[in-house]
Design an enzyme around this catalytic site. Structure first.
Site, PDB file in Angstrom:
ATOM      1  N   GLY A 157     -80.542 -26.421  66.413  1.00 25.56           N
ATOM      2  CA  GLY A 157     -81.691 -26.026  65.764  1.00 25.56           C
ATOM      3  C   GLY A 157     -82.353 -26.107  63.774  1.00 25.56           C
ATOM      4  N   ARG A 240     -80.439 -14.357  70.155  1.00 25.17           N
ATOM      5  CA  ARG A 240     -80.956 -13.736  71.002  1.00 25.17           C
ATOM      6  C   ARG A 240     -79.722 -13.023  72.274  1.00 25.17           C
ATOM      7  NH1 ARG A 240     -85.129 -13.393  68.457  1.00 25.17           N
ATOM      8  NH2 ARG A 240     -87.243 -14.204  68.988  1.00 25.17           N
ATOM      9  N   GLU A 269     -82.673  -3.859  73.877  1.00 25.06           N
ATOM     10  CA  GLU A 269     -83.213  -3.535  72.225  1.00 25.06           C
ATOM     11  C   GLU A 269     -84.280  -2.233  72.766  1.00 25.06           C
ATOM     12  OE1 GLU A 269     -84.135  -6.813  69.994  1.00 25.06           O
ATOM     13  OE2 GLU A 269     -82.058  -7.593  70.443  1.00 25.06           O
ATOM     14  N   HIS A 288     -81.262  -6.075  65.067  1.00 27.00           N
ATOM     15  CA  HIS A 288     -82.240  -7.566  64.787  1.00 27.00           C
ATOM     16  C   HIS A 288     -82.769  -6.945  63.330  1.00 27.00           C
ATOM     17  CE1 HIS A 288     -84.398  -9.569  67.540  1.00 27.00           C
ATOM     18  NE2 HIS A 288     -85.069 -10.329  67.249  1.00 27.00           N
TER      19      HIS A 288
END
Length: 352
Positions: A157, A240, A269, A288
């Site tokens: 992507g 992810r 998380e 993250h």
């Protein structure tokens, strides 16, 4: 109209000003459990939410006026998309705001692991370059070059494409990618060869993941996948956490099934302070933050707010994760459904 804002440490004051200036009533509240979340959303026309708490079917069922939910970033995996679509709730995101940051972060992790920057820095700061050169010298034969090696990208992507443009300058022998939703004509524009997943796992010297978290990709990288990789392979995951089975990752790194890994995301998380992954020296973990920078956060905040205001004003949002909801809304308006009843400003022919 009323807009609900989940309290978050990064919510800037100007976010509230954006809504106030446009005549919206903004209500901000901490949400530590389902009851508090329902209390915030129950009378809201729109909502700004984050990775947590999860926006489940039961939350949305308890919010009869809710028409739009906007989440920062590209991912909307914390929201039940199927339920939102059934109920005529638009789920918006902000694609593209952190493409540069995530691609840079993945690149920096790969470079840190191939050049063993952390390890060398730690020894030099202990004075070993001068006092224990026998501990420093071996690095000269351990460091890895990217040139001449095969780079594999899972998910081509926007971020996967951005990574391909960065890695190209390092001279890999070829760049391959697995993405069943991209055609070779598109991949050719970025000098990338599309392959199946098994071929990518078997051929790649370095693998970076840039795919969404879906049922299809859950634990895409598992024990079987790790055993198909080269024992010298380096894995990067800035996508992810659920894409990589954490138990399989631990076993692969602990038992030298692969060389090393860098991850910015974990399945749960924040990662527990007792998680065995934290004991591994051949693993880099960041909290993250791959998509973070002052620029991306400011742009994301603005677009996240604009998504809500645009939907409630009958305009196209920056990103709509469930475009099929437009058909649902059209039917609901025809049936005078309470959620959209009287909301004549929303154009169900929007180009989204």
């Amino acid at each position: 109209m009323r807009v609900a804002l989940v309290a978050h440490p990064d919510n800037p004051e100007y976010l509230k000003d954006l809504f106030k200036d446009e005549g919206f009533q903004l209500v901000e509240q901490e949400c530590n459990n389902e009851s508090e979340y329902i209390n915030l959303l129950k009378d809201a026309d729109g909502a700004i939410v984050y990775l947590s708490p999860l926006t489940t079917r039961s939350i949305m069922e308890a919010s009869p006026k809710l028409k739009v939910i906007s989440r920062g970033g590209v991912g909307v995996d914390s929201i039940d998309l199927e339920a939102a679509t059934e109920m005529g709730i638009c789920v918006c995101n902000t694609p593209g705001i952190n493409t540069t940051e995530v691609a840079d972060h993945a690149m920096s992790m790969l470079l840190s692991l191939t050049r063993q920057v952390r390890e060398q820095d730690a020894l030099v700061k202990k004075g070993y370059w001068a006092d224990k050169t026998e501990l420093v010298t071996p690095f000269r034969s351990k460091l890895v070059r990217i040139a001449g090696n095969v780079v594999g990208i899972i998910g081509l992507g926007n971020i996967g494409k951005a990574f391909s443009t960065r890695i190209k300058g390092f001279g890999p022998s070829k760049i391959i990618a697995y993405d069943p939703y991209v055609d070779q004509t598109t991949a050719d524009l970025f000098g990338v060869q599309l392959v199946d997943l098994d071929s990518l796992l078997e051929e790649s010297d370095f693998i970076t993941i840039h795919a969404p978290a879906t049922e299809e990709t859950n634990h895409l990288i598992n024990d079987e996948a790790f055993h198909k990789m080269k024992d010298s392979c380096i894995l990067i995951n800035c996508a992810r956490g659920p894409l990589v089975d954490p138990t399989a990752l631990f076993n692969a790194l602990k038992n030298n099934i692969i060389s090393s890994a860098g991850i910015d995301v974990t399945e749960k998380e924040p990662i527990s302070s007792e998680d065995p992954l934290l004991t591994l020296d051949n693993l880099i973990i960041t909290p993250h933050t791959a998509g973070s920078s002052p620029v991306s956060r400011a742009e994301g905040t603005r677009k996240q707010a604009e998504n809500v205001m645009r939907i409630l004003s009958g305009k196209s949002p920056h990103g709509l994760a469930n475009p099929e909801v437009i058909k649902t809304i059209a039917l609901m308006k025809a049936d005078n459904n309470a959620r959209w009843d009287g909301f004549n400003s929303f154009d169900t022919s929007l180009n989204v």
